[in-house]
Design an enzyme around this catalytic site. Structure first.
Site, PDB file in Angstrom:
ATOM      1  N   PHE A  88      16.078  22.766 -22.643  1.00 36.45           N
ATOM      2  CA  PHE A  88      14.912  21.911 -22.882  1.00 36.45           C
ATOM      3  C   PHE A  88      14.475  21.072 -21.706  1.00 36.45           C
ATOM      4  O   PHE A  88      13.472  20.375 -21.782  1.00 36.45           O
ATOM      5  CB  PHE A  88      15.181  20.997 -24.077  1.00 36.45           C
ATOM      6  CG  PHE A  88      15.155  21.766 -25.346  1.00 36.45           C
ATOM      7  CD1 PHE A  88      13.954  22.099 -25.924  1.00 36.45           C
ATOM      8  CD2 PHE A  88      16.322  22.194 -25.923  1.00 36.45           C
ATOM      9  CE1 PHE A  88      13.909  22.842 -27.076  1.00 36.45           C
ATOM     10  CE2 PHE A  88      16.296  22.935 -27.079  1.00 36.45           C
ATOM     11  CZ  PHE A  88      15.090  23.261 -27.663  1.00 36.45           C
ATOM     12  N   ASP A 204      27.785  21.105 -29.611  1.00 35.40           N
ATOM     13  CA  ASP A 204      27.507  22.021 -28.501  1.00 35.40           C
ATOM     14  C   ASP A 204      28.616  21.941 -27.449  1.00 35.40           C
ATOM     15  O   ASP A 204      28.344  21.788 -26.257  1.00 35.40           O
ATOM     16  CB  ASP A 204      26.134  21.687 -27.889  1.00 35.40           C
ATOM     17  CG  ASP A 204      25.510  22.900 -27.214  1.00 35.40           C
ATOM     18  OD1 ASP A 204      26.040  24.020 -27.394  1.00 35.40           O
ATOM     19  OD2 ASP A 204      24.496  22.734 -26.508  1.00 35.40           O
TER      20      ASP A 204
END
Ligand SMILES: Nc1ncnc2c1ncn2[C@@H]1O[C@H](COP(=O)(O)OP(=O)(O)OP(=O)(O)O)[C@@H](O)[C@H]1O
Length: 400
Positions: A88, A204
């Site tokens: 991102f 994550d």
């Protein structure tokens, strides 16, 4: 990069991500690693505005433009080359726009990592880095801001060295020794425990989300945890665990996420530890059995992860010390609301250290190889190879 700034590259990069996300929302092909949360953030972001903080640009070196941004603290930062990129946004090296002179008269050159994202998930990063202030495995959040011109949010953190993938690639034989891998295991486990202790899950955990301190600093052997874009609070305001939700959606990275993520189940602390286990198998020189599968082949990856528990268990744990079998067994036993037995895992890892005569104070692999730092600088941080902050900015290749 011809006549455009690294900062503009971030803008373009964020724009591409947004376009593909909007495409996904329209029904085009969907990137499997994109979280639902981030999709909605992009939509929100595109319709909101914020005051401009852009201070202008300066030309430096060969057709290189440095953009200067002003943080909420009032300090201005030069955005230099890209040192990392993810799904991102991008991470840049940065320095203060005007260096404050020391008493000696020489300018004080401080370097920062500036992470920019078009998503409002950066607010989550701010929340986590604020909560982990003072914890030893986390970056210091130094400043933050919004760049209206490029439409990106950014945070300013202390600059670290290579992530664990890059660090492994700096070592001549491109794999960590048992001594280094086990101690990285203890540090990364401690980082995860610290994160859990302030009420957050990472969701994550993977090697590129841990980095070492800079090779030139005293923190070169300390592991730091990065990237909280899809972190989640797992406790309420009173500190009690939130109840399990019916569905957890997809969060994480196919290669390292837990089996429960494949089943779209809500994640808890045990899932971070399952990801940690997969990461450790890799760091110990093993190969995850599903490494050759594409990240879109989720069903196949899930099947391989299941087989790694039974028929392929031996092959899966082949490169790990025998004690790892017990760790996997324990993690698999823990349910959504279990309190993970971090101490039990430390104990097993310490037993491996005793058996292998590994000492906490032994040098790490990158300390033993005097040119490891140079190799890292050459491949990833060309400007840092020169005197701190003194080199002109340039585009550097960064491996994910
Ligand atoms: N403080 C820092 N100092 C030095 N390098 C950093 C720092 N923060 C991040 N990086 C580098 O940038 C890379 C990407 O950072 P990060 O994971 O935070 O970005 P991301 O866009 O959220 O990534 P992803 O989408 O893969 O999760 C890291 O792997 C690391 O190499």
């Amino acid at each position: 990069m011809p006549s455009c700034s690294a900062w503009s590259a971030t803008k373009r990069f964020c724009g591409q991500v947004r376009d593909s996300l909007l495409g996904a929302l329209r029904g085009d092909a969907v990137d499997d690693e994109v979280s639902e949360q981030n999709c909605s953030n992009v939509m929100t972001r595109a319709t909101t505005g914020a005051p401009s903080t852009v201070e202008g640009g300066t030309s430096v070196g060969r057709s290189q433009v440095i953009t200067v941004v002003k943080g909420n603290s009032g300090k201005r930062y030069k955005i230099l080359e890209v040192i990392g990129k993810g799904g991102f946004g991008m991470v840049h090296r940065g320095t203060l726009d005007i260096e404050e002179p020391l008493e000696s008269g020489f300018p004080r050159v401080e370097q920062f990592a500036i992470k920019a994202e078009q998503e409002s998930s950066i607010h989550l990063e701010i929340e986590v880095l604020t909560a982990t202030r003072g914890k030893i495995h986390f970056c210091q959040l130094l400043d933050s801001g919004f760049d209206d011109y490029c439409n990106v949010h950014y945070i300013v953190m202390n600059l670290l060295g290579p992530n664990l993938v890059q660090a492994r690639n700096c070592i001549c034989r491109r794999s960590f020794s048992l001594s280094t891998a086990i101690r990285i295991g203890i540090q990364t486990l401690h980082a995860i425990e610290e994160l859990h202790s302030v009420g957050f899950l990472s969701r994550d955990v993977k090697p590129s989300n841990f980095a070492l301190g800079r090779f030139s600093s005293e923190q070169r052997c300390r592991v730091f945890m990065l990237d909280f874009g899809i972190a989640r609070r797992y406790v309420d305001d009173g500190g009690d665990p939130l109840p399990q939700r019916d569905s957890g959606g997809w969060r994480g990275t196919s290669r390292y996420c837990s089996l429960r993520v494949h089943q779209k189940l809500d994640q808890s602390r045990r899932d971070d530890l399952e990801s940690w286990f997969y990461m450790m198998v890799e760091l110990l020189g093993g190969r995850l059995l599903w490494v050759y599968l594409r990240r879109t082949q989720k069903a196949e990856i899930a099947e391989m992860k299941a087989r790694a528990r039974d028929v392929h268990r031996k092959a899966f744990l082949e490169r790990c010390p025998k004690e790892f079998d017990v760790i996997l067994e324990a993690i698999d036993r823990w349910g959504f609301s279990s309190d993970p037995d971090y101490d039990g895992i430390y104990l097993v890892l310490t037993r491996v250290m005793q058996r292998q005569k590994i000492d906490f104070h032994d040098p790490y692999d990158w300390e033993l190889e005097s040119d490891a730092a140079l190799r890292f600088d050459r491949e990833h941080r060309a400007p840092l190879a020169a005197k701190d902050g003194g080199a002109p900015p340039s585009q550097s290749h960064v491996e994910q």
